[in-house]
Design an enzyme around this catalytic site. Sequence first.
Site, short mmCIF file in Angstrom:
data_model
loop_
_atom_site.label_atom_id
_atom_site.label_comp_id
_atom_site.label_asym_id
_atom_site.label_seq_id
_atom_site.Cartn_x
_atom_site.Cartn_y
_atom_site.Cartn_z
NE ARG A 1 -8.23 -36.25 -10.90
CZ ARG A 1 -7.26 -36.64 -9.85
NH1 ARG A 1 -7.78 -37.52 -9.02
NH2 ARG A 1 -5.81 -36.66 -10.07
NE ARG B 1 -6.13 -31.52 -9.49
CZ ARG B 1 -5.85 -32.57 -8.63
NH1 ARG B 1 -6.95 -33.37 -8.00
NH2 ARG B 1 -4.75 -32.92 -8.53
NE ARG C 1 -0.80 -35.59 -9.12
CZ ARG C 1 -2.07 -35.55 -9.65
NH1 ARG C 1 -2.46 -35.49 -11.03
NH2 ARG C 1 -2.95 -36.14 -9.07
NE ARG D 1 -0.94 -36.36 -0.82
CZ ARG D 1 -1.29 -35.91 -1.87
NH1 ARG D 1 -0.10 -35.50 -2.81
NH2 ARG D 1 -2.69 -35.95 -2.13
CE LYS E 1 -5.48 -40.82 -2.58
NZ LYS E 1 -5.11 -41.20 -4.16
#
Length: 190
Positions: free
Chosen positions: A128, A134, A146, A89, A14
């Site tokens: 990532r 992160r 998640r 969401r 996204k």
Amino acid sequence: MLNIVLFGPPGAGKGTQSEKIITKYNLTHLSTGDLFRKHLGEGTELGILARKYMDEGRLVPDEVVIGMVGDKIKSTPDTNGFIFDGFPRTVAQAQALDHLMEEHKMSISGMIALEVEEKVLKERIRERGKTSGRTDDQDENKIQTRINVYLEETLPVAEYYKAQGKLTKVNGVGTIDGIFADISNVMDEY
């Protein structure tokens, strides 16, 4: 005015596709993740609260998110439209977003849902995590949490927009430019 919900599970691409959409269509990017990171970076009370939920891989409560989104819409009156990235969401957030848009005499043009199988999502998120710093992208349990939250709580949002005739699914696996071409074909129909 073009108002798009870019939708998909964590790691679907996204953020990458949002950048390309913003450039081509001159839309205002509205990413709850960016809003949260701004508050986290500034150490605001909201940022501290958001960090607690994000570190656990859980969703930040609707009323907090909706308030932040409403402020962003109000503070951007001269936009060509918005691309909502990572929001809504939940069905409650989608309903609240529709209400916010109506208050500003706008509506959602459509939802573009990037579809990516779970194995690929996990690979992308881990990759990532190597470069983003992160912590939620580096912990297998948080990654699975998640994805589970997405499947259980977020996926029903697609049905909400489908019922309005606004859902289009796009294969989120392929080259970045190839996926973007597919997204552009959809957006050019709005």
